[in-house]
Design a protein around this motif. Structure first.
Motif, PDB file in Angstrom:
ATOM      1  N   UNK A 186       0.879  -1.082  -0.446  1.00  0.00           N
ATOM      2  CA  UNK A 186      -0.053  -0.159   0.085  1.00  0.00           C
ATOM      3  C   UNK A 186       1.130   1.307  -0.410  1.00  0.00           C
ATOM      4  N   UNK A 187       1.822   1.134  -0.571  1.00  0.00           N
ATOM      5  CA  UNK A 187       3.053   2.342  -0.400  1.00  0.00           C
ATOM      6  C   UNK A 187       2.541   3.428  -0.949  1.00  0.00           C
ATOM      7  N   UNK A 188       2.174   3.392  -2.371  1.00  0.00           N
ATOM      8  CA  UNK A 188       1.483   5.077  -2.967  1.00  0.00           C
ATOM      9  C   UNK A 188       0.091   4.826  -2.982  1.00  0.00           C
ATOM     10  N   UNK A 189      -0.320   4.968  -1.869  1.00  0.00           N
ATOM     11  CA  UNK A 189      -1.857   5.347  -2.049  1.00  0.00           C
ATOM     12  C   UNK A 189      -1.813   5.760  -0.926  1.00  0.00           C
ATOM     13  N   UNK A 190      -2.630   7.311  -1.504  1.00  0.00           N
ATOM     14  CA  UNK A 190      -3.211   8.709  -1.106  1.00  0.00           C
ATOM     15  C   UNK A 190      -4.349   8.761  -0.588  1.00  0.00           C
ATOM     16  N   UNK A 191      -4.342   8.792   0.945  1.00  0.00           N
ATOM     17  CA  UNK A 191      -5.915   9.168   1.175  1.00  0.00           C
ATOM     18  C   UNK A 191      -6.124  11.093   1.737  1.00  0.00           C
ATOM     19  N   UNK A 192      -7.390  11.248   1.381  1.00  0.00           N
ATOM     20  CA  UNK A 192      -7.372  12.351   2.380  1.00  0.00           C
ATOM     21  C   UNK A 192      -7.737  13.002   3.335  1.00  0.00           C
ATOM     22  N   UNK A 193      -9.188  11.416   3.819  1.00  0.00           N
ATOM     23  CA  UNK A 193      -9.555  11.762   5.430  1.00  0.00           C
ATOM     24  C   UNK A 193      -9.247  10.980   5.595  1.00  0.00           C
ATOM     25  N   UNK A 194      -9.601   9.788   6.580  1.00  0.00           N
ATOM     26  CA  UNK A 194      -8.926   8.452   6.587  1.00  0.00           C
ATOM     27  C   UNK A 194      -8.277   8.332   6.318  1.00  0.00           C
ATOM     28  N   UNK A 195      -7.378   7.214   6.841  1.00  0.00           N
ATOM     29  CA  UNK A 195      -6.156   6.135   6.320  1.00  0.00           C
ATOM     30  C   UNK A 195      -6.938   5.219   6.341  1.00  0.00           C
ATOM     31  N   UNK A 196      -6.164   4.294   5.614  1.00  0.00           N
ATOM     32  CA  UNK A 196      -6.116   3.162   5.717  1.00  0.00           C
ATOM     33  C   UNK A 196      -6.721   1.900   6.215  1.00  0.00           C
ATOM     34  N   UNK A 197      -7.063   1.268   6.760  1.00  0.00           N
ATOM     35  CA  UNK A 197      -7.026  -0.010   7.365  1.00  0.00           C
ATOM     36  C   UNK A 197      -6.392  -1.663   6.906  1.00  0.00           C
ATOM     37  N   UNK A 198      -5.310  -1.890   7.193  1.00  0.00           N
ATOM     38  CA  UNK A 198      -5.384  -2.754   6.835  1.00  0.00           C
ATOM     39  C   UNK A 198      -3.672  -4.034   7.882  1.00  0.00           C
ATOM     40  N   UNK A 199      -4.543  -5.480   8.264  1.00  0.00           N
ATOM     41  CA  UNK A 199      -3.686  -5.804   9.175  1.00  0.00           C
ATOM     42  C   UNK A 199      -2.899  -6.889   8.443  1.00  0.00           C
ATOM     43  N   UNK A 200      -1.871  -7.531   8.317  1.00  0.00           N
ATOM     44  CA  UNK A 200      -0.925  -8.297   7.403  1.00  0.00           C
ATOM     45  C   UNK A 200      -1.665  -9.799   8.204  1.00  0.00           C
ATOM     46  N   UNK A 201      -1.475 -10.360   7.990  1.00  0.00           N
ATOM     47  CA  UNK A 201      -1.747 -11.711   8.729  1.00  0.00           C
ATOM     48  C   UNK A 201      -0.601 -12.116   9.917  1.00  0.00           C
TER      49      UNK A 201
END
Length: 181
Positions: free
Chosen positions: A137-152
């Motif tokens: 997810x290195x090249x993702x830009x979020x404006x309002x809220x951060x992304x949610x991701x939990x690696x296994x």
């Protein structure tokens, strides 16, 4: 307006260089070039300043497969893919006001690397990846809220496709999770 004379070298941008690096990685992952060849070509790509130098570095690679990029778009409403659908090498998802849900858990993924490029205004997005997938997810830009991701928590031992998620999210949230089964 003056036009440039033909035959002048054409400068390359970062997008061109990034695309060339992705092509090299895919050729290596598909077994078309050895590790040593990839290193040599990678050095050429990173040092290239002109289009001709970039083309020369990629000339020995197999031709890109046609139709490896697909665009899914909607002004509003839902974008939804699930079940046994064919995942292209590059998937571009664009929506001004809608939601996007991509379930890759039972999808047919023929590529070692899949790029998902998001261009979402408002609305949330959810992406379900295979259990053994590697998520970047290195090249993702979020404006309002951060992304949610939990690696296994633990690795299953097998290595699945690399899912690279990039692009922009305006006022929604992206949730990425691995399939449970």
């Amino acid at each position: 307006m003056t036009s440039l004379p033909e035959g002048l070298p054409t400068a390359i941008g970062e997008e061109d260089r990034d695309a060339a690096v992705r092509r090299l990685q895919e050729a290596y992952a598909d077994g078309h070039i050895s590790h040593e060849e990839m290193d040599g070509h990678l050095g050429q790509v990173l040092a290239a300043k002109q289009r001709s130098e970039l083309d020369s570095a990629l000339s020995s690679l197999p031709a890109e497969k046609p139709g490896t990029t697909t665009m899914i778009g909607a002004a509003s409403g839902r974008i939804k893919r699930r079940g046994a659908w064919q995942v292209p090498r590059t998937l571009k998802v664009a929506s001004a006001y809608g939601r996007a849900r991509l379930d890759l858990s039972r999808a047919v993924i023929e590529h070692a690397v899949v790029d998902i490029e998001l261009a979402l205004g408002t609305g949330r997005a959810k992406i379900i990846v295979p259990r053994d997938a590697i998520v970047v997810l290195d090249d993702l830009q979020t404006g309002w809220k951060d992304y949610r991701y939990r690696p296994p928590r633990r690795s299953s031992g097998s290595r699945g496709p690399e899912i690279r998620i990039s692009g922009t999210m305006g006022f929604g949230r992206l949730t990425v999770r691995h399939a449970r089964r």
